[in-house]
Design a protein around this motif. Structure first.
Motif, short mmCIF file in Angstrom:
data_model
loop_
_atom_site.label_atom_id
_atom_site.label_comp_id
_atom_site.label_asym_id
_atom_site.label_seq_id
_atom_site.Cartn_x
_atom_site.Cartn_y
_atom_site.Cartn_z
N TRP A 36 30.54 39.24 32.74
CA TRP A 36 29.90 40.48 32.27
C TRP A 36 28.38 40.35 32.27
O TRP A 36 27.82 39.28 32.41
CB TRP A 36 30.36 40.80 30.85
N CYS A 116 34.06 36.92 41.59
CA CYS A 116 33.54 37.66 40.44
C CYS A 116 32.29 38.44 40.82
O CYS A 116 32.12 39.59 40.40
CB CYS A 116 33.23 36.69 39.30
N CYS A 119 33.43 41.58 42.60
CA CYS A 119 33.97 42.59 41.67
C CYS A 119 32.85 43.28 40.92
O CYS A 119 32.85 44.52 40.76
CB CYS A 119 34.94 41.92 40.70
N ARG A 120 31.88 42.51 40.43
CA ARG A 120 30.76 43.11 39.70
C ARG A 120 29.92 43.98 40.62
O ARG A 120 29.40 45.03 40.21
CB ARG A 120 29.89 42.01 39.07
N VAL A 123 31.66 47.28 40.96
CA VAL A 123 31.47 48.07 39.73
C VAL A 123 30.07 48.68 39.72
O VAL A 123 29.89 49.87 39.40
CB VAL A 123 31.69 47.20 38.48
N PRO A 136 33.04 52.42 33.98
CA PRO A 136 33.55 51.32 34.80
C PRO A 136 33.24 49.95 34.24
O PRO A 136 34.05 49.03 34.34
CB PRO A 136 32.84 51.54 36.15
N TRP A 140 35.97 47.14 33.32
CA TRP A 140 35.87 45.81 33.92
C TRP A 140 35.83 44.72 32.85
O TRP A 140 36.51 43.70 32.96
CB TRP A 140 34.63 45.73 34.80
N SER A 143 39.46 44.45 31.25
CA SER A 143 40.50 43.96 32.15
C SER A 143 40.21 42.53 32.62
O SER A 143 41.12 41.70 32.70
CB SER A 143 40.65 44.89 33.35
N SER A 144 38.95 42.22 32.90
CA SER A 144 38.63 40.88 33.39
C SER A 144 38.86 39.84 32.32
O SER A 144 39.35 38.73 32.60
CB SER A 144 37.18 40.82 33.90
N PHE A 171 41.99 39.06 39.44
CA PHE A 171 41.59 38.59 38.12
C PHE A 171 41.96 37.14 37.83
O PHE A 171 41.11 36.37 37.35
CB PHE A 171 42.16 39.52 37.04
#
Length: 225
Positions: A36, A116, A119-120, A123, A136, A140, A143-144, A171
């Motif tokens: 994150w 990762c 994915c980021r 997003v 979003p 994220w 869920s992540s 994931f």
């Protein structure tokens, strides 16, 4: 996790030492993988500054990936090592017995960083359509954390639940796979298979990033220009 292993010393196939390693190394991996907190691309899309990224000779995905790999390498020394070194002081941890586990874990961790990042990046790209990506980002983050194995090993779930999750989503490749490789939860062949799944996901995610980037460039006008 120590309580979960109980008197039998095992929980979902993990020994107490393996679970201790899972927890401490997992905490160290958080800053390396960085689930994150990255919104740089979305911020630049919102302000219109992303237009300068599109003028550079390097593709934006390549540019941001290179920066993220550098960040992850720095985090290895500053954020990964402390919990890995502190954990064994207070708990019995598991030391790998197979000679190839160390290099395989390093490869698995590098693939986790790439997946990762991808994915980021996806997003963040939603800002081209939404401008405000708080929705979003919240999806994220939730869920992540749950599906990557951060809060508990996914092997604690029934097999019918975690196997489709492992194969159909990226994931588990973020945290669960590298940690399972390190603690040698499975046979050697399965270890290699898990990393192979990561490799496939890394390719698919990066391809999706480039496709989404191209659609955004061709179909949309960024705010501010």
């Amino acid at each position: 996790m120590a309580a979960a292993s109980g008197a039998s010393g095992l929980a979902a196939g993990y020994s107490g030492a393996q679970l201790a390693t899972f927890v401490w190394v997992g905490q160290g991996m958080l800053a390396v993988v960085l689930l994150w907190g990255w919104t740089e691309l979305a911020d630049r899309i919102r302000t219109g500054e992303v237009a300068s990224d599109l003028l550079r000779p390097i593709h934006p995905v390549t540019n941001y990936l290179a920066a993220d790999l550098g960040r992850a390498a720095y985090a290895l020394g500053t954020r990964f090592l402390p919990p890995v070194l502190v954990g064994p002081i207070f708990f019995d941890v598991y030391l790998p017995t197979r000679w190839f586990t160390g290099p395989l874990f390093a490869l698995s961790l590098a693939l986790a960083v790439v997946i990762c990042f991808g994915c980021r990046y996806l997003v963040n790209l939603t800002a081209f359509w939404l401008h405000d990506i708080r929705g979003p980002m919240m999806f994220w983050a939730l869920s992540s954390g749950v599906l990557a194995g951060l809060y508990f090993p996914l092997r604690f779930l029934p097999e019918w639940a975690y196997l489709p999750l492992w194969l159909a989503t990226p994931f588990p490749s973020l945290l669960q796979t590298p940690l399972d490789v390190l603690v040698e939860r499975d046979a050697a062949g399965t270890q290699l298979g898990l990393v192979a799944v990561q490799l496939v996901w890394a390719g698919l995610i990066l391809a999706a990033c480039r496709l989404a980037q191209r659609r955004a460039e061709r179909r949309l006008v960024v705010q501010g220009g």
